[in-house]
Design a protein around this motif. Sequence first.
Motif, PDB file in Angstrom:
ATOM      1  N   TYR A  98      99.196 -24.366  66.659  1.00 48.86           N
ATOM      2  CA  TYR A  98     100.130 -24.894  66.780  1.00 48.86           C
ATOM      3  C   TYR A  98      99.939 -26.017  65.352  1.00 48.86           C
ATOM      4  O   TYR A  98      99.032 -26.489  65.417  1.00 48.86           O
ATOM      5  CB  TYR A  98     101.011 -25.831  68.133  1.00 48.86           C
ATOM      6  CG  TYR A  98      99.685 -26.359  68.638  1.00 48.86           C
ATOM      7  CD1 TYR A  98      99.463 -27.766  68.744  1.00 48.86           C
ATOM      8  CD2 TYR A  98      98.753 -25.736  69.688  1.00 48.86           C
ATOM      9  CE1 TYR A  98      98.389 -28.397  69.416  1.00 48.86           C
ATOM     10  CE2 TYR A  98      97.816 -26.223  70.231  1.00 48.86           C
ATOM     11  CZ  TYR A  98      97.657 -27.559  70.078  1.00 48.86           C
ATOM     12  OH  TYR A  98      96.599 -28.238  70.732  1.00 48.86           O
ATOM     13  N   THR A  99     100.928 -26.854  65.233  1.00 45.35           N
ATOM     14  CA  THR A  99     100.765 -28.112  64.234  1.00 45.35           C
ATOM     15  C   THR A  99     100.962 -29.400  64.763  1.00 45.35           C
ATOM     16  O   THR A  99     101.873 -29.484  65.563  1.00 45.35           O
ATOM     17  CB  THR A  99     101.898 -27.770  63.225  1.00 45.35           C
ATOM     18  OG1 THR A  99     101.964 -26.695  62.562  1.00 45.35           O
ATOM     19  CG2 THR A  99     101.658 -28.723  61.962  1.00 45.35           C
ATOM     20  N   THR A 100      99.877 -30.341  64.270  1.00 43.46           N
ATOM     21  CA  THR A 100      99.937 -31.407  64.778  1.00 43.46           C
ATOM     22  C   THR A 100     100.027 -32.537  63.588  1.00 43.46           C
ATOM     23  O   THR A 100      99.967 -31.860  62.415  1.00 43.46           O
ATOM     24  CB  THR A 100      98.517 -31.718  65.607  1.00 43.46           C
ATOM     25  OG1 THR A 100      97.402 -31.807  64.620  1.00 43.46           O
ATOM     26  CG2 THR A 100      98.240 -31.013  66.705  1.00 43.46           C
ATOM     27  N   SER A 104      96.979 -27.973  61.290  1.00 42.39           N
ATOM     28  CA  SER A 104      97.073 -26.578  62.277  1.00 42.39           C
ATOM     29  C   SER A 104      96.095 -26.753  63.313  1.00 42.39           C
ATOM     30  O   SER A 104      94.636 -26.653  62.716  1.00 42.39           O
ATOM     31  CB  SER A 104      97.243 -25.449  61.603  1.00 42.39           C
ATOM     32  OG  SER A 104      97.085 -24.323  62.246  1.00 42.39           O
ATOM     33  N   VAL A 105      96.289 -26.306  64.541  1.00 42.27           N
ATOM     34  CA  VAL A 105      95.175 -26.382  65.567  1.00 42.27           C
ATOM     35  C   VAL A 105      95.318 -24.958  66.423  1.00 42.27           C
ATOM     36  O   VAL A 105      96.584 -24.378  66.430  1.00 42.27           O
ATOM     37  CB  VAL A 105      95.289 -27.325  66.522  1.00 42.27           C
ATOM     38  CG1 VAL A 105      94.380 -27.360  67.718  1.00 42.27           C
ATOM     39  CG2 VAL A 105      95.367 -28.643  65.676  1.00 42.27           C
ATOM     40  N   THR A 106      94.126 -24.187  66.542  1.00 40.50           N
ATOM     41  CA  THR A 106      94.384 -23.076  67.357  1.00 40.50           C
ATOM     42  C   THR A 106      93.500 -23.304  68.552  1.00 40.50           C
ATOM     43  O   THR A 106      92.192 -23.574  68.492  1.00 40.50           O
ATOM     44  CB  THR A 106      93.508 -21.868  66.626  1.00 40.50           C
ATOM     45  OG1 THR A 106      94.326 -21.588  65.242  1.00 40.50           O
ATOM     46  CG2 THR A 106      93.687 -20.655  67.161  1.00 40.50           C
TER      47      THR A 106
END
Length: 159
Positions: A98-100, A104-106
């Motif tokens: 998801y995007t913060t 982008s963070v996984t």
Amino acid sequence: MQIDVRRSATLTALVQVMATIPRELAKQTRAQTKAVIVPEWRKLLAEKAPGERIFHDRLVTPSTVYVSDRGAKLIAGKNGRFPRETDFGAYREDYATYTTRRGSVTRRTQRQFWHYVKDGRVFYPAVREFIPRAWALYAQTAYRTVAEAMEGAIDRGGK
């Protein structure tokens, strides 16, 4: 999960009676049936739920029953409060991206749930056990309500 009333003469008669009795008497029967079934349903869910508070908060407390002339709908949980993941668990090793604001963070976003179980932990085991009991309560309550209404009509007509 549904039950076919056509396979039982008693349940077929119950549905036919509910369709033919006066509207006020049917409403009274549904209300009395709900008053009897809801505590039994919550009690069974509480017995089936593991001791953790999250199961009681998400599945047992918001549970209810909707009663109609053709049967009853058993509800456990509330939309938006993760009842499916609480009851069945989740695939804990799945990754979600998801995007913060920073990019982008996984991450593994399902780690807070128990491991996935196909048959569920609370709802489906409770439903399998409760459906015959719910129909029996519904039939008994309808029979008693109609009998009391008939006795009241006879008493009023005879006096």
